[in-house]
Scaffold this motif. Sequence first.
Motif, PDB file in Angstrom:
ATOM      1  N   ASN A   1     -76.700  66.073  33.170  1.00 18.79           N
ATOM      2  CA  ASN A   1     -75.392  66.223  32.543  1.00 18.79           C
ATOM      3  C   ASN A   1     -75.586  66.881  31.181  1.00 18.79           C
ATOM      4  N   LEU A   2     -74.968  68.028  30.995  1.00 21.04           N
ATOM      5  CA  LEU A   2     -75.182  68.841  29.806  1.00 21.04           C
ATOM      6  C   LEU A   2     -73.974  68.824  28.893  1.00 21.04           C
ATOM      7  N   LEU A   3     -74.239  68.846  27.592  1.00 22.33           N
ATOM      8  CA  LEU A   3     -73.231  69.044  26.558  1.00 22.33           C
ATOM      9  C   LEU A   3     -73.558  70.360  25.864  1.00 22.33           C
ATOM     10  N   VAL A   4     -72.596  71.259  25.756  1.00 21.56           N
ATOM     11  CA  VAL A   4     -72.851  72.587  25.194  1.00 21.56           C
ATOM     12  C   VAL A   4     -71.926  72.812  24.004  1.00 21.56           C
ATOM     13  N   ASP A   5     -72.472  73.495  23.015  1.00 19.33           N
ATOM     14  CA  ASP A   5     -71.704  73.835  21.821  1.00 19.33           C
ATOM     15  C   ASP A   5     -72.498  74.849  21.014  1.00 19.33           C
ATOM     16  N   SER A   6     -71.903  75.366  19.948  1.00 19.85           N
ATOM     17  CA  SER A   6     -72.572  76.337  19.092  1.00 19.85           C
ATOM     18  C   SER A   6     -72.206  76.062  17.647  1.00 19.85           C
ATOM     19  N   THR A   7     -73.020  76.589  16.750  1.00 24.79           N
ATOM     20  CA  THR A   7     -72.776  76.452  15.316  1.00 24.79           C
ATOM     21  C   THR A   7     -73.321  77.680  14.615  1.00 24.79           C
ATOM     22  N   GLY A   8     -72.809  77.938  13.433  1.00 28.64           N
ATOM     23  CA  GLY A   8     -73.290  79.053  12.632  1.00 28.64           C
ATOM     24  C   GLY A   8     -74.331  78.585  11.637  1.00 28.64           C
ATOM     25  N   ILE A   9     -75.315  79.417  11.392  1.00 31.37           N
ATOM     26  CA  ILE A   9     -76.354  79.109  10.413  1.00 31.37           C
ATOM     27  C   ILE A   9     -76.563  80.348   9.546  1.00 31.37           C
ATOM     28  N   LYS A  10     -76.634  80.124   8.250  1.00 27.16           N
ATOM     29  CA  LYS A  10     -76.679  81.226   7.296  1.00 27.16           C
ATOM     30  C   LYS A  10     -78.114  81.712   7.126  1.00 27.16           C
ATOM     31  N   PHE A  11     -78.260  83.024   6.933  1.00 25.70           N
ATOM     32  CA  PHE A  11     -79.579  83.570   6.642  1.00 25.70           C
ATOM     33  C   PHE A  11     -79.569  84.502   5.434  1.00 25.70           C
ATOM     34  N   LEU A  12     -78.398  84.812   4.890  1.00 29.36           N
ATOM     35  CA  LEU A  12     -78.337  85.692   3.741  1.00 29.36           C
ATOM     36  C   LEU A  12     -77.071  85.390   2.957  1.00 29.36           C
ATOM     37  N   GLY A  13     -77.192  85.315   1.637  1.00 26.64           N
ATOM     38  CA  GLY A  13     -76.030  85.089   0.783  1.00 26.64           C
ATOM     39  C   GLY A  13     -76.232  83.910  -0.143  1.00 26.64           C
ATOM     40  N   ASP A  14     -75.259  83.718  -1.039  1.00 32.59           N
ATOM     41  CA  ASP A  14     -75.329  82.656  -2.025  1.00 32.59           C
ATOM     42  C   ASP A  14     -75.118  81.296  -1.382  1.00 32.59           C
ATOM     43  N   GLY A  15     -75.650  80.270  -2.030  1.00 33.18           N
ATOM     44  CA  GLY A  15     -75.469  78.915  -1.570  1.00 33.18           C
ATOM     45  C   GLY A  15     -74.062  78.406  -1.831  1.00 33.18           C
TER      46      GLY A  15
END
Length: 310
Positions: A117-131
Amino acid sequence: MTRPDPARYRTNNWKSYNEALKRRGSLLIWLDKDMTWLAPKAGGNGRPPVFSDASVQFCLMVKVLFGLPLRQTTGMVASILSMAGLDWPVPDFSTLSRRQKRITVQISTRRASGPLNLLVDSTGIKFLGDGEWLARKHGTQRRRQYRKVHLAMDTATGDIRAVEFTSSDKGDSPVLPHLLDQIPADEQIGTVTGDGAFDTRRCHSAILERGGTAIIPIRKNGRRWRENCPAARARNEILKATQRLGRAVWKRWSGYHARSRIEAKMRCLKSFGERIASRDPDRQTAEVQIRVALMNRFNALGTAEIERVA
């Protein structure tokens, strides 16, 4: 109308869970002295690699776990090998950077009995820019850029079974078939739970091809599909149940709220850092996969067993 009592949950394995949390904080690092640290001779043209993929992955896991630059990573790995009484050579920082681009990361997983049984989702992760603090205090000085991480988690073991790393403009629906392709063909899939972004023909067809059942809510403006394929008929059954029971009741009846576990897993992914250090897409993919491998290692030490009591 009286307000219903809030749901209460109870952890059943506090003793073993506490021991697991203590092991996660242990500084002991177990090294298999029989592991293949140096790469075997391939016998082909050109200079063969000196270090194996296992040794490079070990160094990269130390880098991600402790948030170190490459040069500091080599120093820490040398100290670990010295304390373990091993005279193995250590890859330099340029070797780690070069091998990270093409390494195949090995992610250990566990298989539970019964269908997957799978749960699927996505998220964004930053790699460039100010904190976040700098942007809030002084405003953004340059454009912040993100990538997307797509995960599929096993509800029984809590392990991440599939991961995809894409650009920020990539939707969730086109990536789901690639996530399912990472599951071995001989492993039966029971259910696939996702949010309304997966309410497409592509997703329903991919789930049915693997013999699974989709637990995907209908979009609020969703209408009945023309039943010209099995995926459309399966999706229309969800629409009928939603219209008959109501959206909130259908989510409780189908077990859709278990999807909150994959959202919590996204927070675990970002606990290694809100941004990724690499700039090259191939190196970024390897860095995300290293994070997933570490998460599964920690998860294998033990997790809480929670049941609903009211």
